[in-house]
Each structure stands twice: as structure tokens, then as C-alpha cells.
Design an enzyme around this catalytic site. Sequence first.
Site, PDB file in Angstrom:
ATOM      1  NE  ARG A  37      13.411 -54.468 -64.448  1.00  0.00           N
ATOM      2  CZ  ARG A  37      13.929 -53.254 -64.309  1.00  0.00           C
ATOM      3  NH1 ARG A  37      14.864 -53.029 -63.410  1.00  0.00           N
ATOM      4  NH2 ARG A  37      13.528 -52.262 -65.072  1.00  0.00           N
ATOM      5  CG  ASP A  52      17.358 -61.572 -69.205  1.00  0.00           C
ATOM      6  OD1 ASP A  52      17.319 -60.804 -70.180  1.00  0.00           O
ATOM      7  OD2 ASP A  52      18.347 -61.675 -68.448  1.00  0.00           O
ATOM      8  CG  ASN A  78       9.254 -49.750 -74.237  1.00  0.00           C
ATOM      9  OD1 ASN A  78       9.454 -48.595 -74.584  1.00  0.00           O
ATOM     10  ND2 ASN A  78       9.665 -50.206 -73.055  1.00  0.00           N
ATOM     11  CE1 TYR A 149      19.551 -48.349 -78.110  1.00  0.00           C
ATOM     12  CE2 TYR A 149      19.892 -46.436 -79.513  1.00  0.00           C
ATOM     13  CZ  TYR A 149      19.097 -47.148 -78.634  1.00  0.00           C
ATOM     14  OH  TYR A 149      17.852 -46.664 -78.290  1.00  0.00           O
ATOM     15  CE  LYS A 153      16.399 -49.286 -79.998  1.00  0.00           C
ATOM     16  NZ  LYS A 153      15.158 -49.926 -79.517  1.00  0.00           N
ATOM     17  CB  VAL A 180      12.525 -39.417 -73.638  1.00  0.00           C
ATOM     18  CG1 VAL A 180      11.773 -38.853 -74.822  1.00  0.00           C
ATOM     19  CG2 VAL A 180      12.626 -40.925 -73.756  1.00  0.00           C
ATOM     20  CB  THR A 182      13.939 -43.341 -69.908  1.00  0.00           C
ATOM     21  OG1 THR A 182      14.947 -43.538 -70.903  1.00  0.00           O
ATOM     22  CG2 THR A 182      12.647 -42.886 -70.575  1.00  0.00           C
TER      23      THR A 182
END
Length: 252
Positions: A37, A52, A78, A149, A153, A180, A182
Amino acid sequence: MARVFITGSTDGLGLANARTLLGQGHEVVLHARSTERAAAVGTLGASVVVGDLSSDTETRSVAEQVNAIGQIDAIIHNAGVYLSGKRIATTDGHSRTFAVNVLAPYLLTALIDRPARLVYVTSGMHHSASGSLDDLDWTARNWNASQAYSESKLHVAALAAAVAHRWPDVLSNSVDPGWVPTKMGGSDAPDDLELGHDTQSWLAVSGDPAARVSGYYWHHRRHQKPAPQVDDPGFQDRLIDALAAITGTILP
């Protein structure tokens, strides 16, 4: 110009932040999960650290790599995952959602030489989290991907607020980018991708007095009201203590 480190910056919002900041003349340190990546963003002309973030060892290596580059002015935390289906355990035995979304930003905050600004990407879904600090790693409960999740957050937003409280010399904020389009959000996501990354870049480098604040939860450059636990000093302290116990690393 500022030197900005962005986790999870080989695609999506992180890559959009990197391109924006590079275009403004800032120095950007990218983060990739693997060397493959990293190669994909080699043409951007930015430094890249590799590791990772689901791994305790590799997350610590990322912190060492960043510190070796030199003083960072701002960090955009991010990187994040949403994993549907069953609970996926990391090599350390943690839920991958918890490891990447919570443990990694905590460790990087504790281990990277203190920058002037910190930006943590959270989600409006944190409002639906239970608010309990029991079973952070989902070992006692039946796995629920959406709830896991949402909780992660909530925890990262509370981490941002805790840092703002503990480190008054650092500007620390959390941002809800919206839903968004992505890779994680999906092509049908209704929110604007440009607006989704704008606030993070702005908070990381802007000289605008409105951006030079700390302890806020943001959406599209506007303060929003977070879940009550985020601004609760007792909740913040209990979360930090729990993360320190899990990682064996104390937040300075």
C-alpha cells in the site's frame, strides 16, 4: 509550513487530506498498512511510514518511525475500520475494530513526540453507543458490528477530549466527517467527500482563530454537541485508565 502525519492515508479521507495539505505546501508523512500500500502512494513525494495498526508491535513501530523523521506539528488520526459479520480477532487477541479505532490512536498519542495539534476522526454514530466501559473488547457480549463501531467512535472522541483536558499546550479536537463515499462508506454514501475531509486539514494547519481551539467535536467546520460521555471528565479518566491497563502504556 507544517509537518503533518496522517494515519490511514493511502486512500479515502486520509489520502484526500494528504493531497490537500501537499497542495498547500505542507510536508506530509503518510501512513500505510503494508509496503504494497505504501508503493501505491509513492508518486506523491511524501514520506511514508508502514505498520498495521491492528498490531500492538507494529503500531509501536509506526510511532518510532514517525519520531525518527523529526518533530511533527500536527497529527490526523484518520485510520479506522468498520467490520461487518463476526468479531475478528487481531494477533494480540483484540477485536480488530477496537484495536484500530481506539487502541492505535491511544498508543500513537502516548508514544509520538507531542505535536502542537491533534485531530481525531470520529463519527456521528458515536451518539448511539452504550456509554459503558465494560467489555471494551467484546469478549463477553455477542458481537454487534454496528454497536462495536459506534462504541469505538465514542471512545476516540472521548480520547480527543481527554487529551485537550490533560495537555493544555496542545490543540486536540474530534471530527465527524459524515457518511462519505469512501471504500468504507460505500459508493451510495450521501455526504460530500470534499466536506468530509476539509475540517481535518483546516484544524491541522490553519491560522484562523476559529481553528486554534481545543476540546471540541466538529462537523463541517462547526461545533456540534457530542454524546454526554465525551465531555465527562470522569468518563474520560476511566477510559484512559482502561486503555493504559490494556496497552501497558500510560498517557504522559
